[in-house]
Design a protein around this motif. Structure first.
Motif, PDB file in Angstrom:
ATOM      1  N   THR A 104       0.800  -1.227   0.000  1.00  0.00           N
ATOM      2  CA  THR A 104       0.000   0.000   0.000  1.00  0.00           C
ATOM      3  C   THR A 104       0.830   1.272   0.000  1.00  0.00           C
ATOM      4  O   THR A 104       0.269   2.365  -0.123  1.00  0.00           O
ATOM      5  N   THR A 105       2.132   1.172   0.157  1.00  0.00           N
ATOM      6  CA  THR A 105       2.971   2.370   0.140  1.00  0.00           C
ATOM      7  C   THR A 105       2.765   3.139  -1.160  1.00  0.00           C
ATOM      8  O   THR A 105       2.811   2.554  -2.252  1.00  0.00           O
ATOM      9  N   HIS A 106       2.538   4.445  -1.050  1.00  0.00           N
ATOM     10  CA  HIS A 106       2.289   5.293  -2.212  1.00  0.00           C
ATOM     11  C   HIS A 106       3.580   5.970  -2.667  1.00  0.00           C
ATOM     12  O   HIS A 106       4.331   6.497  -1.851  1.00  0.00           O
ATOM     13  N   ILE A 107       3.811   5.973  -3.953  1.00  0.00           N
ATOM     14  CA  ILE A 107       4.893   6.749  -4.563  1.00  0.00           C
ATOM     15  C   ILE A 107       4.217   7.679  -5.571  1.00  0.00           C
ATOM     16  O   ILE A 107       3.866   7.280  -6.675  1.00  0.00           O
ATOM     17  N   VAL A 136       6.948  11.512  -4.006  1.00  0.00           N
ATOM     18  CA  VAL A 136       6.656  11.626  -2.585  1.00  0.00           C
ATOM     19  C   VAL A 136       6.208  10.251  -2.098  1.00  0.00           C
ATOM     20  O   VAL A 136       5.228   9.693  -2.592  1.00  0.00           O
ATOM     21  N   ILE A 137       6.958   9.707  -1.140  1.00  0.00           N
ATOM     22  CA  ILE A 137       6.726   8.335  -0.672  1.00  0.00           C
ATOM     23  C   ILE A 137       6.078   8.373   0.703  1.00  0.00           C
ATOM     24  O   ILE A 137       6.570   9.035   1.622  1.00  0.00           O
ATOM     25  N   THR A 138       4.953   7.638   0.824  1.00  0.00           N
ATOM     26  CA  THR A 138       4.249   7.551   2.095  1.00  0.00           C
ATOM     27  C   THR A 138       3.864   6.098   2.343  1.00  0.00           C
ATOM     28  O   THR A 138       3.211   5.467   1.499  1.00  0.00           O
ATOM     29  N   GLY A 161       6.820   0.575  -3.951  1.00  0.00           N
ATOM     30  CA  GLY A 161       5.510   1.137  -3.659  1.00  0.00           C
ATOM     31  C   GLY A 161       4.719   1.288  -4.934  1.00  0.00           C
ATOM     32  O   GLY A 161       5.175   0.920  -6.029  1.00  0.00           O
ATOM     33  N   LYS A 162       3.516   1.838  -4.825  1.00  0.00           N
ATOM     34  CA  LYS A 162       2.623   1.943  -5.970  1.00  0.00           C
ATOM     35  C   LYS A 162       2.646   3.353  -6.562  1.00  0.00           C
ATOM     36  O   LYS A 162       2.327   4.324  -5.882  1.00  0.00           O
ATOM     37  N   THR A 163       3.026   3.409  -7.834  1.00  0.00           N
ATOM     38  CA  THR A 163       2.945   4.665  -8.585  1.00  0.00           C
ATOM     39  C   THR A 163       1.641   4.748  -9.348  1.00  0.00           C
ATOM     40  O   THR A 163       1.224   5.829  -9.762  1.00  0.00           O
ATOM     41  N   ARG A 196       1.636  -4.114 -12.715  1.00  0.00           N
ATOM     42  CA  ARG A 196       2.281  -2.924 -13.278  1.00  0.00           C
ATOM     43  C   ARG A 196       1.981  -1.682 -12.443  1.00  0.00           C
ATOM     44  O   ARG A 196       2.259  -0.562 -12.863  1.00  0.00           O
ATOM     45  N   GLN A 197       1.438  -1.892 -11.260  1.00  0.00           N
ATOM     46  CA  GLN A 197       1.121  -0.755 -10.393  1.00  0.00           C
ATOM     47  C   GLN A 197       2.333  -0.302  -9.584  1.00  0.00           C
ATOM     48  O   GLN A 197       2.368   0.830  -9.104  1.00  0.00           O
ATOM     49  N   GLN A 198       3.326  -1.171  -9.432  1.00  0.00           N
ATOM     50  CA  GLN A 198       4.424  -0.933  -8.496  1.00  0.00           C
ATOM     51  C   GLN A 198       5.670  -0.411  -9.216  1.00  0.00           C
ATOM     52  O   GLN A 198       5.953  -0.759 -10.367  1.00  0.00           O
ATOM     53  N   SER A 199       6.428   0.383  -8.479  1.00  0.00           N
ATOM     54  CA  SER A 199       7.726   0.864  -8.954  1.00  0.00           C
ATOM     55  C   SER A 199       8.719   0.792  -7.804  1.00  0.00           C
ATOM     56  O   SER A 199       8.335   0.605  -6.640  1.00  0.00           O
ATOM     57  N   MET A 200       9.997   0.916  -8.143  1.00  0.00           N
ATOM     58  CA  MET A 200      11.052   0.956  -7.122  1.00  0.00           C
ATOM     59  C   MET A 200      11.829   2.247  -7.241  1.00  0.00           C
ATOM     60  O   MET A 200      12.189   2.660  -8.356  1.00  0.00           O
ATOM     61  N   VAL A 201      12.078   2.864  -6.095  1.00  0.00           N
ATOM     62  CA  VAL A 201      12.836   4.104  -6.064  1.00  0.00           C
ATOM     63  C   VAL A 201      13.932   4.006  -5.010  1.00  0.00           C
ATOM     64  O   VAL A 201      13.820   3.271  -4.024  1.00  0.00           O
TER      65      VAL A 201
END
Length: 404
Positions: free
Chosen positions: A151-154, A162-164, A185-187, A196-201
């Motif tokens: 559920t972490t938002h990117i 902005v990561i939460t 988290g999910k972009t 395809r909802q997730q990305s890595m930063v």
């Protein structure tokens, strides 16, 4: 498959075995003494840095990375017996050779998916053993065995993300040398394709909004040598968009690419843990008497030792086959074998360690022997990198598909 080790593997095995005998095993007690005197239990004992310097001097460094440009250029099959050796002292040897998780997986991600600037800033110091890192995926509020649940938002805001979110059991995060997090988290949380909802930063530890809140215990252990397993809060932590690894929506695929080698590395080291347990069992059995004869003469003890030897030989062959397949047909082609060893190895090694603890009596659950801590680590690997049941579900589906 050729069961013989090639010349380079034999050379490295001999060198690594000598390194363990001369430096690593004697350092185990020294590290504990030094840690007791440190200002913080998360600081690194001086002897660990001495081990790292010696391993690097001997060329026993970055053995896990098949990329010859950045690592030792070994195949999985060549690395397997070396990882097994380091697994005999899992608190010191992997770190000493710069082959400790989670840094290994993070270096693989950066080597494969990062751009040149990211490699320069983060991969190079990791390869040099100058910093540590963490991989932030697991979350307490969802069943993280299904990575699409995170559920972490990117969220994109101009030239920043902005990561939460809230993560936990983030290995290595308590270590003050941990300077960088790879955060999943999910972009695109509403995207049609849930993979395809997730990305890595990349999120530097000192980013405002990043709080390493507490150390999570594992059966009461804090796992200081690995930098602990932390709960980490990301409260509107802001990083440049250029900190994205790969492409938006590529996080799930990167995670899968990261976890394949990580799973087999864990299984390789687990076999080394089992070998040390067998050694301790045998030494205990021949040195203790009960009811008028040595423990080694008790039938039940003999059965435990025999069963342990059979199990380890079976596991080793399965792990070597998996490593060989990863080298010859790739991770995707070896998917069934990777899942098989991930299911079989931790549960079998947990059983061997349990027998070794039983044979040591009260000493087995004490801090005077490594068995209790080895048990905690092995039992955790029935959950880490995907719980057994997830791998069983996937493996069964693949088998059943042949008949549908």
């Amino acid at each position: 498959m050729d069961f013989a080790f090639d010349a380079r593997t034999e050379e490295l095995r001999a060198q690594l075995l000598a390194f363990m005998d001369e430096y690593v095993y004697p350092a185990e007690a020294v590290a504990e003494e030094q840690r007791a005197a440190l200002a913080s239990p998360w600081d690194t004992p001086a002897v660990v840095e001495e081990l790292k310097a010696e391993a690097r001097r001997q060329g026993l460094w970055n053995l896990f990375l098949p990329d010859a440009e950045h690592g030792a250029g070994l195949t999985n099959l060549q690395y397997a017996p070396l990882a097994e050796i380091t697994g005999r002292s899992p608190q010191l040897a992997p770190t000493a050779t710069n082959c400790a998780a989670p840094d290994t997986g993070n270096m693989e991600v950066l080597a494969q998916f990062a751009d040149e600037r990211q490699k320069k800033q983060w991969l190079e110091p990791l390869l040099a053993g100058e910093i540590r890192s963490a991989f932030a995926m697991t979350e307490p509020e969802v069943a993280s065995s299904d990575a699409t649940n995170i559920t972490t938002h990117i969220e994109r805001d101009g030239d920043d993300y902005v990561i939460t979110g809230r993560k936990w059991y983030i290995s290595g995060a308590m270590n003050p040398d941990c300077k960088i997090f790879i955060v999943m988290g999910k972009t695109d949380p509403d995207g049609a394709d849930i993979r395809r909802q997730q990305s890595m930063v990349l999120v530097p530890r000192d980013t405002p909004g990043v709080t390493v809140k507490r150390a999570m215990q594992v059966f009461g252990y804090e796992d200081h040598y690995h930098g602990g397993h932390a709960e980490v809060i990301f409260d509107h932590a802001r990083v440049p968009v250029t900190n994205l690894i790969g492409e938006e929506g590529g996080g799930f695929a990167i995670a899968q690419a990261r976890l394949g080698p990580g799973r087999i590395h864990h299984c390789m080291r687990l076999i080394g843990m089992a070998e040390r347990a067998i050694e301790l069992m045998c030494r205990r059995a021949v040195s203790r008497n009960a009811f008028g004869k040595a423990l080694a003469q008790q039938g039940v003890v003999q059965n435990w030792i025999a069963d342990a030897r059979v199990a380890v030989e079976q596991l080793r062959l399965l792990v070597l086959k998996t490593a060989w397949m990863m080298d010859t047909v790739g991770n995707r082609g070896a998917h069934t074998e990777i899942q098989a060893i991930k299911i079989a190895t931790p549960r079998t090694v947990v059983g061997i360690l349990d027998r070794a603890i039983q044979l040591h009596g009260a000493g087995g659950v004490s801090q005077d022997f490594p068995l209790a801590e080895l048990y905690a680590g092995a039992r955790t690997l029935m959950l880490a990198d995907g719980p057994d049941e997830v791998h069983q579900r996937s493996l069964a589906r693949r088998e059943l598909k042949k008949y549908l």
